[in-house]
Design a protein around this motif. Structure first.
Motif, PDB file in Angstrom:
ATOM      1  N   SER A 165       2.076   6.341  -7.488  1.00  0.00           N
ATOM      2  CA  SER A 165       1.084   7.069  -7.955  1.00  0.00           C
ATOM      3  C   SER A 165       1.596   8.756  -7.914  1.00  0.00           C
ATOM      4  O   SER A 165       1.467   9.524  -8.595  1.00  0.00           O
ATOM      5  N   ALA A 166       1.965   8.830  -6.479  1.00  0.00           N
ATOM      6  CA  ALA A 166       2.738  10.257  -6.442  1.00  0.00           C
ATOM      7  C   ALA A 166       3.670  10.663  -7.421  1.00  0.00           C
ATOM      8  O   ALA A 166       3.649  11.885  -8.037  1.00  0.00           O
ATOM      9  N   ILE A 167       4.608   9.518  -7.787  1.00  0.00           N
ATOM     10  CA  ILE A 167       5.611   9.898  -8.577  1.00  0.00           C
ATOM     11  C   ILE A 167       5.217  10.237  -9.997  1.00  0.00           C
ATOM     12  O   ILE A 167       5.440  11.457 -10.599  1.00  0.00           O
ATOM     13  N   VAL A 168       4.253   9.446 -10.435  1.00  0.00           N
ATOM     14  CA  VAL A 168       3.583   9.659 -11.604  1.00  0.00           C
ATOM     15  C   VAL A 168       2.843  11.089 -11.854  1.00  0.00           C
ATOM     16  O   VAL A 168       2.972  11.768 -12.745  1.00  0.00           O
ATOM     17  N   LEU A 169       1.726  11.245 -11.037  1.00  0.00           N
ATOM     18  CA  LEU A 169       0.879  12.196 -10.958  1.00  0.00           C
ATOM     19  C   LEU A 169       1.715  13.528 -10.898  1.00  0.00           C
ATOM     20  O   LEU A 169       1.438  14.424 -11.635  1.00  0.00           O
ATOM     21  N   GLY A 170       2.780  13.581  -9.771  1.00  0.00           N
ATOM     22  CA  GLY A 170       3.417  14.995  -9.564  1.00  0.00           C
ATOM     23  C   GLY A 170       4.062  15.280 -10.604  1.00  0.00           C
ATOM     24  O   GLY A 170       4.328  16.541 -10.891  1.00  0.00           O
ATOM     25  N   ILE A 210       9.812   9.668 -14.193  1.00  0.00           N
ATOM     26  CA  ILE A 210       8.644   8.885 -14.249  1.00  0.00           C
ATOM     27  C   ILE A 210       9.276   7.581 -14.834  1.00  0.00           C
ATOM     28  O   ILE A 210       8.944   6.497 -14.435  1.00  0.00           O
ATOM     29  N   CYS A 211      10.116   7.672 -15.880  1.00  0.00           N
ATOM     30  CA  CYS A 211      10.485   6.400 -16.612  1.00  0.00           C
ATOM     31  C   CYS A 211      11.519   5.639 -15.493  1.00  0.00           C
ATOM     32  O   CYS A 211      11.464   4.359 -15.416  1.00  0.00           O
ATOM     33  N   TYR A 212      12.624   6.570 -14.987  1.00  0.00           N
ATOM     34  CA  TYR A 212      13.408   5.938 -14.123  1.00  0.00           C
ATOM     35  C   TYR A 212      12.671   5.164 -12.827  1.00  0.00           C
ATOM     36  O   TYR A 212      13.274   3.845 -12.784  1.00  0.00           O
ATOM     37  N   SER A 213      11.755   5.511 -12.183  1.00  0.00           N
ATOM     38  CA  SER A 213      10.939   4.983 -11.043  1.00  0.00           C
ATOM     39  C   SER A 213      10.074   3.670 -11.653  1.00  0.00           C
ATOM     40  O   SER A 213      10.126   2.749 -11.060  1.00  0.00           O
ATOM     41  N   SER A 214       9.561   3.730 -12.924  1.00  0.00           N
ATOM     42  CA  SER A 214       8.809   2.701 -13.690  1.00  0.00           C
ATOM     43  C   SER A 214       9.633   1.665 -13.989  1.00  0.00           C
ATOM     44  O   SER A 214       8.810   0.612 -14.201  1.00  0.00           O
ATOM     45  N   VAL A 215      10.950   1.633 -13.980  1.00  0.00           N
ATOM     46  CA  VAL A 215      11.809   0.616 -14.165  1.00  0.00           C
ATOM     47  C   VAL A 215      11.829  -0.416 -13.169  1.00  0.00           C
ATOM     48  O   VAL A 215      11.762  -1.560 -13.391  1.00  0.00           O
ATOM     49  N   THR A 216      11.755  -0.014 -11.825  1.00  0.00           N
ATOM     50  CA  THR A 216      11.977  -0.970 -10.670  1.00  0.00           C
ATOM     51  C   THR A 216      10.455  -0.699  -9.957  1.00  0.00           C
ATOM     52  O   THR A 216      10.160  -1.971  -9.452  1.00  0.00           O
ATOM     53  N   THR A 219      13.284   9.937  -3.979  1.00  0.00           N
ATOM     54  CA  THR A 219      13.666  11.348  -4.936  1.00  0.00           C
ATOM     55  C   THR A 219      12.845  11.577  -5.855  1.00  0.00           C
ATOM     56  O   THR A 219      12.382  12.612  -5.996  1.00  0.00           O
ATOM     57  N   PRO A 220      12.570  10.711  -6.756  1.00  0.00           N
ATOM     58  CA  PRO A 220      11.613  11.187  -7.691  1.00  0.00           C
ATOM     59  C   PRO A 220      10.102  11.449  -7.202  1.00  0.00           C
ATOM     60  O   PRO A 220       9.496  12.152  -8.029  1.00  0.00           O
ATOM     61  N   MET A 221       9.831  11.148  -6.298  1.00  0.00           N
ATOM     62  CA  MET A 221       8.697  11.292  -5.708  1.00  0.00           C
ATOM     63  C   MET A 221       8.751  12.839  -4.979  1.00  0.00           C
ATOM     64  O   MET A 221       7.577  13.827  -5.084  1.00  0.00           O
ATOM     65  N   LEU A 222       9.651  13.319  -4.505  1.00  0.00           N
ATOM     66  CA  LEU A 222      10.035  14.475  -3.773  1.00  0.00           C
ATOM     67  C   LEU A 222      10.252  15.623  -4.879  1.00  0.00           C
ATOM     68  O   LEU A 222      10.151  16.727  -4.428  1.00  0.00           O
ATOM     69  N   ASN A 223      10.941  15.274  -5.982  1.00  0.00           N
ATOM     70  CA  ASN A 223      11.161  16.386  -6.670  1.00  0.00           C
ATOM     71  C   ASN A 223      10.169  17.380  -7.232  1.00  0.00           C
ATOM     72  O   ASN A 223      10.249  18.403  -7.164  1.00  0.00           O
ATOM     73  N   PRO A 224       8.955  16.867  -7.598  1.00  0.00           N
ATOM     74  CA  PRO A 224       7.782  17.940  -7.796  1.00  0.00           C
ATOM     75  C   PRO A 224       7.448  18.719  -6.601  1.00  0.00           C
ATOM     76  O   PRO A 224       7.308  19.901  -6.817  1.00  0.00           O
ATOM     77  N   GLY A 241       1.029  -1.268  -0.107  1.00  0.00           N
ATOM     78  CA  GLY A 241       0.106   0.032   0.210  1.00  0.00           C
ATOM     79  C   GLY A 241       0.879   1.282  -0.071  1.00  0.00           C
ATOM     80  O   GLY A 241       0.403   2.263  -0.614  1.00  0.00           O
ATOM     81  N   LEU A 242       1.899   1.255   0.702  1.00  0.00           N
ATOM     82  CA  LEU A 242       2.725   2.500   0.859  1.00  0.00           C
ATOM     83  C   LEU A 242       3.650   2.833  -0.503  1.00  0.00           C
ATOM     84  O   LEU A 242       3.388   3.820  -0.668  1.00  0.00           O
ATOM     85  N   PHE A 243       3.953   1.776  -1.063  1.00  0.00           N
ATOM     86  CA  PHE A 243       4.890   1.986  -2.322  1.00  0.00           C
ATOM     87  C   PHE A 243       3.683   2.403  -3.691  1.00  0.00           C
ATOM     88  O   PHE A 243       4.321   2.965  -4.520  1.00  0.00           O
TER      89      PHE A 243
END
Length: 309
Positions: free
Chosen positions: A34-39, A69-75, A277-282, A27-29
């Motif tokens: 979702s925050a990474i992609v939407l943000g 978005i691409c970077y986090s989507s790999v893993t 980091t990808p989540m916090l960037n936006p 649930g957490l991840f």
């Protein structure tokens, strides 16, 4: 696709073996991803649709968000789905593809962050020549060079890994396929391969970080001649980028600026540069940037106005 010793799949041990904790992490991840992609999508849409955000800084920021978005989507999607299964497997070709994508987008992000620091250096230290030096053509070529640099780095990592013989065990003590955990599984002497990984990944991370540091040292020296108002505005603009650099480069240097050994902390550290980091960037770039916040408000008002009609 199988390697020379017919290893067709690997078993990922994941972040934890605790079943209850895995349910919580699912649930957490899922929220994190979702925050990474939407943000980051919000950043891209805002920059592309706002005429006021047409400077090189926002041009680079939109591509940084795309890479995030691409970077986090790999893993991350694989990590999330693995929380729901007991045996976490990945095919040999899937593992190599993940390794390729991870290093491709990760290295591209490093080069983009370095380019963004150079942009801030020119803007603050050479303001009269800024529009001439950082014109649209130059900015576009810088982005292209960042992608090409990431691609070349990833090809080197992938080629050396695929030529290693794997004859068991096939358990990777990580939640995704990276070079160092795979080196541990190779049934051959990996000293040379380890040095190549160190020379390629480690030196890229360290040299880029040093270039970033030099850029900001020169900026700080230059700011001494600015007015207090100009100094505060420049520091506010740079602060967001400095925070992102520290969050991204710190863990990267810890992982890759050492011989090909793995520690139990590596998985937790990797979460920082693959998810956090990808989540916090936006958030970092919007909360500290009034221009972006104003552009988002205008975009929202325009959307609600059109929706009302």
């Amino acid at each position: 696709m199988e390697n020379a010793n017919n290893v067709s799949e690997f078993i990922l041990l994941g972040l934890t073996q605790n079943q209850d904790l895995q349910k919580v992490f699912f649930g957490l991840f899922l929220v994190f991803y979702s925050a990474i992609v939407l943000g980051n999508l919000l950043i891209i849409v805002t920059v592309k649709s706002s005429p006021n955000l047409n400077s090189p800084m926002y041009f680079f920021l939109s591509y940084l968000s795309l890479v995030d978005i691409c970077y986090s989507s790999v893993t991350t999607p694989k990590l999330i789905s693995d929380f729901l299964v007991k045996k976490k497997t990945i095919s040999f070709i899937g593992c190599i593809a993940q390794l390729f994508g991870f290093h491709f987008f990760g290295c591209t992000e490093i080069f983009l962050l370095t380019v963004m620091a150079y942009d801030r250096y020119i803007a603050i230290c050479k303001p009269l020549h800024y529009t001439t030096i950082m014109n649209k053509t130059v900015c576009s070529w810088m982005v292209v060079a960042s992608w090409i640099g990431g691609l070349l780095h990833s090809i080197i990592q992938t080629v050396f890994t695929t030529h290693l013989p794997f004859c068991g065990p096939n358990e990777i003590d990580h939640y995704f396929c990276d070079v160092q955990p795979l080196l541990k599984l190779a049934c051959t002497d990996t000293y040379i391969a380890g040095l190549i990984v160190f020379a390629d990944s480690g030196i890229i991370s360290l040299s880029s970080f040093l270039l970033l540091s030099v850029s900001y040292i020169l900026i700080l020296i230059s700011l001494r001649t600015h007015s207090s108002e100009g100094r505060l505005k420049a520091l506010s603009t740079c602060a967001s980028h400095i925070i992102v650099v520290i969050l991204f480069f710190g863990p990267c240097i810890f992982i890759y600026m050492r011989p090909s050994t793995t520690f139990s902390e590596d998985k937790s550290v990797a979460v920082f540069y693959t998810v956090i980091t990808p989540m916090l960037n936006p958030l970092i770039y919007t909360l500290r940037n009034q221009e972006v916040k104003n552009a988002m408000r205008k975009l929202w008002k325009k959307k609600t106005t059109l929706g009302g009609k």
